[in-house]
Write a protein that holds these residues in place. Structure first.
Motif, PDB file in Angstrom:
ATOM      1  N   MET A 234       0.881  -1.227   0.050  1.00 16.74           N
ATOM      2  CA  MET A 234      -0.051  -0.064   0.024  1.00 16.74           C
ATOM      3  C   MET A 234       0.852   1.084  -0.125  1.00 16.74           C
ATOM      4  SD  MET A 234      -2.762   1.941  -0.065  1.00 16.74           S
ATOM      5  CE  MET A 234      -3.865   0.561  -0.225  1.00 16.74           C
ATOM      6  N   ARG A 235       1.813   1.295   0.736  1.00 16.44           N
ATOM      7  CA  ARG A 235       2.727   2.409   0.795  1.00 16.44           C
ATOM      8  C   ARG A 235       3.419   2.745  -0.340  1.00 16.44           C
ATOM      9  NH1 ARG A 235       3.685   0.530   6.182  1.00 16.44           N
ATOM     10  NH2 ARG A 235       5.792  -0.427   5.648  1.00 16.44           N
ATOM     11  N   MET A 237       2.090   2.024  -3.357  1.00 16.79           N
ATOM     12  CA  MET A 237       0.908   2.542  -4.255  1.00 16.79           C
ATOM     13  C   MET A 237       1.047   4.084  -4.035  1.00 16.79           C
ATOM     14  SD  MET A 237      -2.089  -0.171  -4.782  1.00 16.79           S
ATOM     15  CE  MET A 237      -2.274  -0.682  -3.139  1.00 16.79           C
ATOM     16  N   GLN A 238       1.307   4.543  -2.660  1.00 16.46           N
ATOM     17  CA  GLN A 238       1.038   5.928  -2.285  1.00 16.46           C
ATOM     18  C   GLN A 238       2.413   6.787  -2.826  1.00 16.46           C
ATOM     19  OE1 GLN A 238       0.450   5.270   1.597  1.00 16.46           O
ATOM     20  NE2 GLN A 238      -1.549   5.148   1.182  1.00 16.46           N
ATOM     21  N   GLN A 239       3.493   6.133  -3.521  1.00 18.14           N
ATOM     22  CA  GLN A 239       4.441   6.851  -4.119  1.00 18.14           C
ATOM     23  C   GLN A 239       4.298   7.532  -5.250  1.00 18.14           C
ATOM     24  OE1 GLN A 239       7.318   6.888  -1.842  1.00 18.14           O
ATOM     25  NE2 GLN A 239       5.823   5.900  -0.740  1.00 18.14           N
ATOM     26  N   GLN A 240       5.360   8.345  -5.837  1.00 19.55           N
ATOM     27  CA  GLN A 240       5.040   9.290  -6.975  1.00 19.55           C
ATOM     28  C   GLN A 240       5.655   8.459  -8.167  1.00 19.55           C
ATOM     29  OE1 GLN A 240       3.072  11.961  -6.878  1.00 19.55           O
ATOM     30  NE2 GLN A 240       2.913  11.350  -4.789  1.00 19.55           N
ATOM     31  N   LYS A 245       3.637   2.179  -8.722  1.00 15.06           N
ATOM     32  CA  LYS A 245       2.303   2.491  -8.467  1.00 15.06           C
ATOM     33  C   LYS A 245       1.437   1.202  -9.077  1.00 15.06           C
ATOM     34  CE  LYS A 245       0.506   6.686  -8.265  1.00 15.06           C
ATOM     35  NZ  LYS A 245       0.400   7.923  -8.250  1.00 15.06           N
ATOM     36  N   GLN A 274      -8.153   3.232   1.929  1.00 16.16           N
ATOM     37  CA  GLN A 274      -6.833   3.731   1.395  1.00 16.16           C
ATOM     38  C   GLN A 274      -6.989   3.663  -0.096  1.00 16.16           C
ATOM     39  OE1 GLN A 274      -3.251   2.727   3.545  1.00 16.16           O
ATOM     40  NE2 GLN A 274      -4.442   1.452   4.799  1.00 16.16           N
ATOM     41  N   LEU A 278      -6.979   6.722  -2.819  1.00 22.56           N
ATOM     42  CA  LEU A 278      -6.076   6.783  -4.137  1.00 22.56           C
ATOM     43  C   LEU A 278      -6.715   7.355  -5.410  1.00 22.56           C
ATOM     44  CD1 LEU A 278      -3.844   3.627  -3.414  1.00 22.56           C
ATOM     45  CD2 LEU A 278      -3.177   6.082  -3.345  1.00 22.56           C
ATOM     46  N   THR A 281      -7.388  10.882  -5.959  1.00 21.20           N
ATOM     47  CA  THR A 281      -6.121  11.566  -6.630  1.00 21.20           C
ATOM     48  C   THR A 281      -6.137  11.902  -7.913  1.00 21.20           C
ATOM     49  OG1 THR A 281      -4.913   9.750  -6.990  1.00 21.20           O
ATOM     50  CG2 THR A 281      -4.702  10.705  -4.829  1.00 21.20           C
ATOM     51  N   HIS A 287      -5.276   4.681 -12.002  1.00 19.64           N
ATOM     52  CA  HIS A 287      -6.638   4.288 -11.483  1.00 19.64           C
ATOM     53  C   HIS A 287      -7.185   3.226 -11.721  1.00 19.64           C
ATOM     54  CE1 HIS A 287      -7.279   8.865  -9.900  1.00 19.64           C
ATOM     55  NE2 HIS A 287      -6.054   8.161  -9.201  1.00 19.64           N
TER      56      HIS A 287
END
Length: 357
Positions: A234-235, A237-240, A245, A274, A278, A281, A287
């Motif tokens: 999950m972390r 997937m939250q990166q840039q 992702k 969570q 996402l 965003t 997505h």
């Protein structure tokens, strides 16, 4: 791949031609006059030749084998076994390079040359280990012990990502190698690389290796769960990093489809909330994979559906708005289908078939 010139005679990078060393007594004329394909280079090539031959239309009852055909088959077998032996020798040369101690007081140019040679060895090994026989031989030569113990956490990022890539290449779809890698504690190190490494390419390659160790591998998945791997995913997937992702979301979706028994664990971790965050965003192709993972999480799982219906999430309004945006864009049809499936699964009454396509 690293500059081949740095290897000199110590480590040959190119495999010799399959025809080198073959008997010259008519070998060339056989291929040219009789239409025989060139002999295979290794055992895997020989197996492929047998499969291809076996898939052809059945012939009339066989005639006695001609001397020409017998000679060609003997040369094919010889070339296959010789090619396999040559590749094993190349792997041994690579391991000799990787086993050398790192120069500690060398000049900067010498250190750079040493790193380039090691990177070249790892790349050649990755090429050779695409062949499953070579991957098995690599492990028998204790290559995996060297990778996990010394190179996964090496100083230069170029060595770390190549080591992770080689672990994944060897492990994919080979249970015995997966078990050896897991027994060496590689999964913990790979998850640490995915979660904390400062080099994006290291993280992407670590994720590739993790995927090879946990998909269709029950022992690997159990280790993944014990090491809180879903939180690491999950972390990621939250990166840039877009590639990170997308691949993280794809792995999550795959694990949910293959192992629905873990949906309760994911819901208890707040995965629904969570994933919805996402989706909120700025829109991107990523997505599609997040919505696919959410669909997998709620399919045949009432707890997931209930969490999606929580009013504070506002998911129904979000999905309907997203459908309106996507309807005129053919390139987003799969994402649109996921949105519609979520609307029907979570927000349509049993008699409401308005969302059926």
């Amino acid at each position: 791949m690293a500059d081949q010139g740095s290897w000199g005679s110590r480590l040959p990078l190119a495999l010799p031609s399959a025809s080198q060393g073959c008997s010259s007594g008519g070998g060339g004329s056989l291929a040219g006059n009789s239409g025989h394909p060139p002999p295979p280079r290794n055992l895997q090539g020989l197996l492929q030749m047998a499969i291809t031959a076996g898939s052809e239309e059945p012939d009339p009852p066989p005639e006695p084998m001609s001397e020409e055909r017998r000679q060609w088959l003997q040369e094919a077998m010889s070339a296959a076994f010789r090619g396999q032996r040559e590749e094993v020798e190349q792997m041994k040369n690579c391991l000799r390079v990787l086993s050398q101690p790192t120069p500690s007081l060398a000049a900067e140019a010498e250190l750079a040359s040493d790193q380039q040679e090691r990177e070249g060895a790892l790349e050649l090994l990755a090429d050779l280990c695409e062949n499953m026989d070579n991957a098995a031989d690599f492990c028998q030569l204790s290559g995996m012990h060297l990778l996990v113990g010394r190179y996964l956490e090496a100083g230069p990022a170029g060595l770390r990502w190549r080591a992770a890539q080689l672990i994944g290449t060897c492990s994919q779809n080979v249970a015995a190698i997966q078990e050896q890698v897991l027994g060496l504690g590689a999964l913990r190190k790979l998850l640490r690389l995915l979660d904390r490494d400062t080099c994006d390419l290291v993280r992407v390659k670590a994720l590739f290796a993790i995927s090879c160790l946990v998909r269709e591998q029950e022992a690997g998945l159990l280790q993944f769960l014990r090491l809180d791997g879903f939180s690491v995913l999950m972390r990621a997937m939250q990166q840039q990093v877009q590639k990170l992702k997308v691949k993280s979301a794809f792995l999550l979706q795959n694990l949910l489809v293959g192992h629905p028994e873990h949906k309760g664990t994911l819901c208890s971790m707040g995965m629904v909330q969570q994933l919805v965050a996402l989706i909120r965003t700025e829109h991107s192709p990523f997505h599609e994979h997040v919505l696919g993972a959410l669909c997998s999480l709620v399919t045949d799982f009432p707890q997931g559906v209930r969490e999606c219906r929580e009013p504070e999430l506002g998911l129904e309004e979000l999905l309907r708005h997203r459908c309106q945006l996507l309807q005129q864009h053919e390139e987003y049809q799969e994402e649109l289908e996921f949105c519609e499936k979520l609307l029907q699964t979570c927000f349509s009454s049993p008699t409401d078939d308005s969302m059926d396509r």
